[in-house]
Design a protein around this motif. Structure first.
Motif, PDB file in Angstrom:
ATOM      1  N   PHE A 102       4.958   6.030   2.562  1.00 48.14           N
ATOM      2  CA  PHE A 102       4.695   6.562   1.222  1.00 48.14           C
ATOM      3  C   PHE A 102       3.770   5.678   0.385  1.00 48.14           C
ATOM      4  CE2 PHE A 102       9.286   7.869   2.042  1.00 48.14           C
ATOM      5  CZ  PHE A 102       8.919   9.026   2.717  1.00 48.14           C
ATOM      6  N   GLY A 103       2.919   4.900   1.041  1.00 51.74           N
ATOM      7  CA  GLY A 103       1.867   4.172   0.341  1.00 51.74           C
ATOM      8  C   GLY A 103       2.387   3.187  -0.697  1.00 51.74           C
ATOM      9  N   HIS A 104       1.638   3.072  -1.801  1.00 48.16           N
ATOM     10  CA  HIS A 104       2.005   2.102  -2.838  1.00 48.16           C
ATOM     11  C   HIS A 104       3.324   2.472  -3.512  1.00 48.16           C
ATOM     12  CE1 HIS A 104      -1.594  -0.317  -2.559  1.00 48.16           C
ATOM     13  NE2 HIS A 104      -2.336   0.762  -2.608  1.00 48.16           N
ATOM     14  N   ASN A 105       3.667   3.751  -3.504  1.00 50.60           N
ATOM     15  CA  ASN A 105       4.947   4.164  -4.063  1.00 50.60           C
ATOM     16  C   ASN A 105       6.105   3.553  -3.260  1.00 50.60           C
ATOM     17  OD1 ASN A 105       6.553   5.709  -5.928  1.00 50.60           O
ATOM     18  ND2 ASN A 105       6.928   7.185  -4.298  1.00 50.60           N
ATOM     19  N   GLY A 106       5.978   3.586  -1.933  1.00 53.50           N
ATOM     20  CA  GLY A 106       6.985   2.960  -1.085  1.00 53.50           C
ATOM     21  C   GLY A 106       7.020   1.457  -1.246  1.00 53.50           C
ATOM     22  N   GLU A 107       5.847   0.872  -1.462  1.00 50.29           N
ATOM     23  CA  GLU A 107       5.767  -0.579  -1.654  1.00 50.29           C
ATOM     24  C   GLU A 107       6.539  -1.003  -2.909  1.00 50.29           C
ATOM     25  OE1 GLU A 107       2.235  -3.963  -1.536  1.00 50.29           O
ATOM     26  OE2 GLU A 107       1.752  -1.939  -2.214  1.00 50.29           O
ATOM     27  N   LYS A 343     -12.544   4.543  -8.359  1.00 53.62           N
ATOM     28  CA  LYS A 343     -11.100   4.434  -8.133  1.00 53.62           C
ATOM     29  C   LYS A 343     -10.330   5.110  -9.263  1.00 53.62           C
ATOM     30  CE  LYS A 343     -11.096  -0.103  -7.422  1.00 53.62           C
ATOM     31  NZ  LYS A 343     -10.615  -1.464  -7.059  1.00 53.62           N
ATOM     32  N   GLY A 344     -10.864   5.012 -10.483  1.00 53.54           N
ATOM     33  CA  GLY A 344     -10.225   5.647 -11.626  1.00 53.54           C
ATOM     34  C   GLY A 344     -10.186   7.153 -11.511  1.00 53.54           C
ATOM     35  N   LEU A 345     -11.187   7.738 -10.872  1.00 52.02           N
ATOM     36  CA  LEU A 345     -11.198   9.191 -10.662  1.00 52.02           C
ATOM     37  C   LEU A 345     -10.018   9.632  -9.812  1.00 52.02           C
ATOM     38  CD1 LEU A 345     -15.017   9.708 -10.043  1.00 52.02           C
ATOM     39  CD2 LEU A 345     -13.684  10.946 -11.758  1.00 52.02           C
ATOM     40  N   ALA A 346      -9.803   8.950  -8.684  1.00 44.17           N
ATOM     41  CA  ALA A 346      -8.688   9.308  -7.807  1.00 44.17           C
ATOM     42  C   ALA A 346      -7.353   9.039  -8.495  1.00 44.17           C
ATOM     43  CB  ALA A 346      -8.776   8.532  -6.497  1.00 44.17           C
ATOM     44  N   THR A 347      -7.277   7.957  -9.255  1.00 45.55           N
ATOM     45  CA  THR A 347      -6.040   7.631  -9.960  1.00 45.55           C
ATOM     46  C   THR A 347      -5.690   8.707 -10.979  1.00 45.55           C
ATOM     47  OG1 THR A 347      -6.436   5.259  -9.695  1.00 45.55           O
ATOM     48  CG2 THR A 347      -4.912   5.915 -11.433  1.00 45.55           C
ATOM     49  N   ALA A 348      -6.687   9.144 -11.730  1.00 42.69           N
ATOM     50  CA  ALA A 348      -6.441  10.103 -12.805  1.00 42.69           C
ATOM     51  C   ALA A 348      -6.001  11.464 -12.294  1.00 42.69           C
ATOM     52  CB  ALA A 348      -7.707  10.243 -13.658  1.00 42.69           C
ATOM     53  N   TYR A 349      -6.547  11.878 -11.142  1.00 40.10           N
ATOM     54  CA  TYR A 349      -6.302  13.250 -10.691  1.00 40.10           C
ATOM     55  C   TYR A 349      -5.338  13.380  -9.510  1.00 40.10           C
ATOM     56  CZ  TYR A 349     -10.132  14.479 -13.789  1.00 40.10           C
ATOM     57  OH  TYR A 349     -10.924  14.655 -14.898  1.00 40.10           O
ATOM     58  N   VAL A 350      -4.977  12.277  -8.892  1.00 42.65           N
ATOM     59  CA  VAL A 350      -4.078  12.359  -7.746  1.00 42.65           C
ATOM     60  C   VAL A 350      -2.830  11.519  -7.974  1.00 42.65           C
ATOM     61  CG1 VAL A 350      -3.815  12.038  -5.260  1.00 42.65           C
ATOM     62  CG2 VAL A 350      -6.021  12.762  -6.188  1.00 42.65           C
ATOM     63  N   ARG A 356       2.995  15.259  -9.143  1.00 45.83           N
ATOM     64  CA  ARG A 356       3.340  14.326  -8.082  1.00 45.83           C
ATOM     65  C   ARG A 356       4.577  13.488  -8.411  1.00 45.83           C
ATOM     66  NH1 ARG A 356       1.680  15.172  -3.363  1.00 45.83           N
ATOM     67  NH2 ARG A 356       1.781  12.956  -2.860  1.00 45.83           N
ATOM     68  N   GLN A 357       4.936  13.373  -9.685  1.00 51.00           N
ATOM     69  CA  GLN A 357       5.997  12.449 -10.075  1.00 51.00           C
ATOM     70  C   GLN A 357       7.355  12.764  -9.433  1.00 51.00           C
ATOM     71  OE1 GLN A 357       4.867   9.686 -11.451  1.00 51.00           O
ATOM     72  NE2 GLN A 357       2.913  10.758 -11.341  1.00 51.00           N
ATOM     73  N   PRO A 358       7.786  14.047  -9.380  1.00 52.99           N
ATOM     74  CA  PRO A 358       9.064  14.332  -8.686  1.00 52.99           C
ATOM     75  C   PRO A 358       9.023  13.953  -7.205  1.00 52.99           C
ATOM     76  CG  PRO A 358       8.431  16.177 -10.079  1.00 52.99           C
ATOM     77  CD  PRO A 358       7.246  15.257 -10.022  1.00 52.99           C
ATOM     78  N   ILE A 359       7.848  14.113  -6.583  1.00 51.80           N
ATOM     79  CA  ILE A 359       7.701  13.738  -5.174  1.00 51.80           C
ATOM     80  C   ILE A 359       7.864  12.231  -5.020  1.00 51.80           C
ATOM     81  CG2 ILE A 359       6.113  13.688  -3.209  1.00 51.80           C
ATOM     82  CD1 ILE A 359       4.860  16.255  -4.333  1.00 51.80           C
ATOM     83  N   TYR A 360       7.210  11.479  -5.900  1.00 47.38           N
ATOM     84  CA  TYR A 360       7.311  10.026  -5.846  1.00 47.38           C
ATOM     85  C   TYR A 360       8.768   9.578  -6.025  1.00 47.38           C
ATOM     86  CZ  TYR A 360       2.199   9.928  -6.365  1.00 47.38           C
ATOM     87  OH  TYR A 360       0.844  10.100  -6.193  1.00 47.38           O
ATOM     88  N   GLU A 361       9.480  10.235  -6.940  1.00 42.56           N
ATOM     89  CA  GLU A 361      10.871   9.865  -7.178  1.00 42.56           C
ATOM     90  C   GLU A 361      11.730  10.127  -5.945  1.00 42.56           C
ATOM     91  OE1 GLU A 361      14.281   8.468  -8.499  1.00 42.56           O
ATOM     92  OE2 GLU A 361      12.351   8.216  -9.539  1.00 42.56           O
TER      93      GLU A 361
END
Length: 433
Positions: A102-107, A343-350, A356-361
């Motif tokens: 799960f990428g940085h979320n898992g980290e 990088k800010g573009l991907a951060t803002a829209y993905v 995405r927040q419920p998925i991350y949780e």
């Protein structure tokens, strides 16, 4: 017979566990690259999230394809500056090995779960994999020495060469990034020891130029490729930032995540320079021609950013080969801002989209459940190598680290399956059949 490589001393070729000389057509650095390329940790990256989950689309990049692209960019960039291309290639292939499911979320989730034993950090986990968890060579006391890479290759893979307590202060705050856990300090101290014969001793926190090249190749690759993936996945179009509200959102995340202290006008100017380039693709329709244009944009931007760094570095150091600690990579400020804006573009829209927040949780809860269950059940469900580490641990902290190592090794899909079967009690199902 040691194959000499210009700019590198015998010290740089040394391995933590000495190995007998081999008659080989390969250099020691070429052997390093092969060891990482054939590692199980690298293969697992094929099923770990980069930005968009690997099972969501056949096209999106995974941590593995990202690492291969970083290696291609870094190898050519490093060779142009005089670095040994295999040292840089090895570092680039290895740079994300320590990332959990799960990428940085898992980290972030594992860092909280491991707080009592020094936390979790993907870069520190990479060093742990290279020097302990991957198995090829053993030390005199029977402990694993991991892949037993050369000192130059290990140092090149150290993006943050310090322990958490020694993390430097940047922009008024202590950085959260670090590159080594407390129980991996012996090998870290070995790889960072100075070469007294040639009077070379890195300053605390100083990265070798090969690591700097790896770091820039990583930044460049994911800045353009994450945007490409997000556009193809239908998350946004580049023309959106012509709208003031959308532009403000991108600028805000660029400043907050990547350019603290840089004003909005400067970030907007960086976006403006990219928009003004002939490669910019305001809208991608999904047609073959628009996909080709999008691919050309990513290629041209990679060349743009690399060329700017090469020109600036050569202007400072001339044409002499740059290796280890005899120079530093120079990235012009405008180029740094342009990379950050991408990088800010991907951060803002993905990464920060509300949907995405419920998925991350749910992802964080899955990892917490797994760590909790595996901690309670001892070695019952651990894979054999992690079960052995659990038994060899001296205390509860060491046993928790073995559990964290096990969970961090899982791919996104296997973490979901482990949770389904072990935590939820559902029967195993192979969805391929």
């Amino acid at each position: 017979m040691l194959k000499p490589i210009p700019g590198y001393e015998p010290y740089d070729h040394e391995r933590w566990v000495p190995e007998p000389p081999k008659k080989s057509y390969r250099s020691s650095f070429e052997r390093d690259r092969a060891r990482v390329l054939h590692s199980s940790a690298l293969r697992r990256l094929g099923a770990k999230t980069q930005v968009v989950a690997p099972y969501s689309d056949d096209f999106v990049r995974t941590r593995l394809t990202h690492s291969l692209e970083v290696a291609q960019v870094g190898r050519e960039l490093g060779a142009t500056l005089g670095c040994d291309p295999d040292v840089v290639d090895t570092a680039c292939l290895a740079h994300d090995l320590g990332h959990p499911p799960f990428g940085h979320n898992g980290e972030k989730a594992l860092d909280q779960l491991a707080a009592q034993i020094g936390g979790f950090e993907g870069n520190a986990q990479t060093l742990r994999l290279l020097t302990r968890l991957e198995t090829k060579t053993f030390r005199h006391n029977g402990a694993s020495a991991g892949l037993n890479l050369t000192r130059a290759a290990l140092d090149a893979a150290c993006k943050y060469p310090w322990a958490r307590p020694d993390a430097p202060v940047r922009n008024g705050q202590k950085t959260r990034k670090f590159g080594v856990y407390a129980d991996d300090m012996p090998v870290f101290e070995w790889l960072r020891a100075g070469d007294e014969t040639h009077g070379m001793r890195p300053e605390p926190g100083q990265t070798c130029i090969e690591a700097q090249v790896m770091d820039l190749a990583d930044d460049i690759s994911y800045s353009v490729h994450d945007v490409e993936d997000a556009i193809v996945a239908g998350r946004f179009q580049l023309r959106w930032i012509q709208d003031p509200d959308h532009r403000d959102r991108v600028i805000e995340y660029t400043r907050r995540w990547y350019l603290p202290g840089v004003d909005d006008a400067t970030i907007s100017a960086a976006l403006g320079r990219l928009e003004a380039s002939q490669e910019w693709v305001p809208i991608a329709t999904g047609s073959r021609r628009s996909m080709a244009a999008l691919k050309d944009m990513t290629s041209q931007f990679i060349g743009r950013f690399c060329s700017a760094a090469i020109d600036a570095t050569r202007a400072e150091y001339g044409s002499d080969p740059l290796t280890r600690f005899n120079g530093r990579l120079i990235v012009p400020e405008e180029t740094d801002h342009e990379i950050a804006a991408m990088k800010g573009l991907a951060t803002a829209y993905v990464m920060t989209s509300d949907e995405r927040q419920p998925i991350y949780e749910r992802q964080r809860q899955m990892l917490a459940d797994l760590v909790g269950l595996l901690t309670e059940t001892g070695d019952q469900y651990l894979e054999p190598i992690f079960a052995a580490d659990w038994h060899d641990a001296r205390d509860d902290g060491g046993r928790l680290r073995a559990v964290i190592d096990q969970v961090a090794s899982l791919t996104d899909a296997s973490a979901i399956e482990w949770h389904r079967t072990l935590v939820q009690g559902e029967p195993f199902r192979n969805e391929l059949y």
